[in-house]
Design an enzyme around this catalytic site. Structure first.
Site, short mmCIF file in Angstrom:
data_model
loop_
_atom_site.label_atom_id
_atom_site.label_comp_id
_atom_site.label_asym_id
_atom_site.label_seq_id
_atom_site.Cartn_x
_atom_site.Cartn_y
_atom_site.Cartn_z
N ASP A 1 8.75 1.79 7.87
CA ASP A 1 7.33 1.73 8.14
C ASP A 1 6.96 0.25 8.25
O ASP A 1 7.77 -0.64 7.95
CB ASP A 1 6.57 2.40 6.99
CG ASP A 1 5.06 2.29 7.12
OD1 ASP A 1 4.54 2.57 8.21
OD2 ASP A 1 4.42 1.87 6.14
N ASP B 1 3.06 -1.31 7.97
CA ASP B 1 1.90 -1.76 7.18
C ASP B 1 2.06 -1.43 5.70
O ASP B 1 2.27 -0.28 5.32
CB ASP B 1 0.62 -1.12 7.71
CG ASP B 1 0.30 -1.56 9.12
OD1 ASP B 1 0.06 -2.76 9.31
OD2 ASP B 1 0.31 -0.72 10.04
#
Length: 255
Positions: free
Chosen positions: A13, A15
């Site tokens: 991922d 953020d």
């Protein structure tokens, strides 16, 4: 070993996992909400994390039905303020060491994010020493060719399955609600390791049939009501990526 099947590829991922953009989201949102005398709590923020942009904005503003702020106005102002801050994001602890190590050891890696492509580029353009190591292996929420395939946002598993199949060339089977992977394809999914910080992302990784290392913000851990159901528990939970031990997953150890 944390998994019965040695890991062969790794999905990240973006953020809140690799870069400190969750701080930016919080600061900008509360700057917009301040004139209305309200602010975003961590309970509300937790429900926004990992969701597509429009869905997250709608969820946020549903908690403030009495303020005169439309989703469209909020997003326009939020995007304007965020664009000023993205070029100043910083890597989170352990990211540089881990990504550099995996790349040097030729472990297939890919970023799988709910961010739009333009935002990904704004957030990471000044961090090329790390993101260039992915050699273009990035899946963003608005990538046209994947959207055309029906790619859904987290907690659906699609972004991770697309990253594995379309970018890394793994035979993980079909993608979508009617997918019926074979035993061999299920095993191929188990060879994937997902790093996530959000609850929807954690659930997406588990829904994909992959291993998930969860690196949540401490505030998220404290929200007992938002703890995932037992079937969606992470395979490992870390405070930071600095705590990750590659050899526990069948990956080459750090030097």
């Amino acid at each position: 070993m944390a998994s019965n099947v040695p890991v062969e590829y790794v999905l990240f991922d973006l953020d809140g996992l690799m870069i400190n953009t969750e701080e930016v989201y919080t600061d900008v949102t509360n700057e917009i909400l301040a004139p209305f005398g309200v602010s975003m709590t961590w309970e509300t923020k937790a429900g926004c994390m990992g969701k597509p942009e429009l869905e997250a904005a709608s969820y946020l503003l549903s908690h403030f039905p009495d303020i005169d702020l439309s989703v469209e106005t909020y997003l326009t102002e939020r995007n304007r303020l965020q664009d000023l801050k993205w070029p100043h994001t910083k890597l989170l602890p352990g990211v540089e060491k881990l990504v550099t190590h995996l790349a040097r050891c030729h472990v297939p890696i890919c970023v799988a994010t709910g961010s739009k492509r333009r935002n990904f580029e704004l957030k990471t353009g000044h961090l090329s020493q790390i993101f260039d190591l992915f050699e273009g292996n990035v899946v963003c929420a608005d990538d046209a060719k994947y959207v055309a395939m029906g790619m859904r946002g987290k907690p659906d598993p699609d972004v991770f399955l697309v990253a594995a199949r379309e970018v890394l060339g793994r035979d993980i089977g079909a993608i979508g609600v009617d997918a019926n992977p074979t035993a061999k394809q299920l095993l191929e999914r188990q060879k994937g390791l997902v790093f996530e910080d959000s609850l929807p992302g954690l659930q997406a990784g588990k829904n994909a049939g992959m291993n998930v290392v969860w690196v949540p913000d401490p505030n998220l851990i404290d929200l007992k009501q938002d703890t995932p159901s037992p079937t969606n528990f992470a395979d490992s939970t870390l405070q930071t990526l600095e705590d990750f031990k590659p050899q526990d997953w069948g990956l080459p150890p750090y030097d």
